[in-house]
Scaffold this motif. Structure first.
Motif, PDB file in Angstrom:
ATOM      1  N   VAL A  33      -3.793 -63.218 -88.061  1.00  0.00           N
ATOM      2  CA  VAL A  33      -2.768 -62.176 -88.179  1.00  0.00           C
ATOM      3  C   VAL A  33      -1.682 -62.441 -87.148  1.00  0.00           C
ATOM      4  O   VAL A  33      -1.983 -62.751 -85.994  1.00  0.00           O
ATOM      5  N   ALA A  34      -0.418 -62.322 -87.546  1.00  0.00           N
ATOM      6  CA  ALA A  34       0.681 -62.434 -86.585  1.00  0.00           C
ATOM      7  C   ALA A  34       0.589 -61.266 -85.605  1.00  0.00           C
ATOM      8  O   ALA A  34       0.352 -60.122 -86.010  1.00  0.00           O
ATOM      9  N   LYS A  35       0.746 -61.568 -84.309  1.00  0.00           N
ATOM     10  CA  LYS A  35       0.618 -60.531 -83.288  1.00  0.00           C
ATOM     11  C   LYS A  35       1.633 -60.733 -82.175  1.00  0.00           C
ATOM     12  O   LYS A  35       2.176 -61.812 -82.001  1.00  0.00           O
ATOM     13  N   TYR A  36       1.822 -59.665 -81.420  1.00  0.00           N
ATOM     14  CA  TYR A  36       2.627 -59.699 -80.202  1.00  0.00           C
ATOM     15  C   TYR A  36       1.673 -59.854 -79.027  1.00  0.00           C
ATOM     16  O   TYR A  36       0.580 -59.278 -79.026  1.00  0.00           O
ATOM     17  N   TRP A  37       2.102 -60.632 -78.023  1.00  0.00           N
ATOM     18  CA  TRP A  37       1.218 -60.972 -76.909  1.00  0.00           C
ATOM     19  C   TRP A  37       1.926 -60.827 -75.565  1.00  0.00           C
ATOM     20  O   TRP A  37       3.123 -61.082 -75.451  1.00  0.00           O
ATOM     21  N   ILE A  38       1.148 -60.454 -74.567  1.00  0.00           N
ATOM     22  CA  ILE A  38       1.580 -60.472 -73.168  1.00  0.00           C
ATOM     23  C   ILE A  38       0.442 -61.071 -72.361  1.00  0.00           C
ATOM     24  O   ILE A  38      -0.721 -60.692 -72.521  1.00  0.00           O
ATOM     25  N   ALA A  39       0.783 -62.032 -71.502  1.00  0.00           N
ATOM     26  CA  ALA A  39      -0.182 -62.574 -70.546  1.00  0.00           C
ATOM     27  C   ALA A  39       0.121 -61.945 -69.192  1.00  0.00           C
ATOM     28  O   ALA A  39       1.286 -61.780 -68.811  1.00  0.00           O
ATOM     29  N   ARG A  40      -0.915 -61.572 -68.475  1.00  0.00           N
ATOM     30  CA  ARG A  40      -0.738 -60.901 -67.183  1.00  0.00           C
ATOM     31  C   ARG A  40      -1.705 -61.505 -66.177  1.00  0.00           C
ATOM     32  O   ARG A  40      -2.846 -61.824 -66.504  1.00  0.00           O
TER      33      ARG A  40
END
Length: 78
Positions: A41-48
């Motif tokens: 599934v296409a998704k939005y991501w943030i790495a922290r």
């Protein structure tokens, strides 16, 4: 820490934590990484990252929101 969401949001706090990795002592020149599947599934991501240098206070930094396609292709920052 990797956070993702199927809908756009600007904050990792509104996303699901999907993967994490830790180390007690990350020396200069070394890395730590974590990864997660898109689940098709296409998704939005943030790495922290959350870190502490010597006896200083804890700090954190996060990437901008990016979109990754269902097959794992990088679709850019949004």
């Amino acid at each position: 820490m990797l956070y993702s969401s199927e809908s756009y949001t600007e904050s990792y706090e509104s996303m699901d934590l999907v993967s994490t990795n830790t180390t007690n002592d990350l020396n200069m020149g070394k890395t730590v990484s974590t990864e997660a599947s898109t689940g098709g599934v296409a998704k939005y991501w943030i790495a922290r990252m959350r870190y502490k240098i010597d006896s200083k206070s804890w700090a954190s930094k996060a990437t901008e929101v990016c979109k990754i396609g269902a097959d794992g292709e990088f679709l850019g920052y949004v």
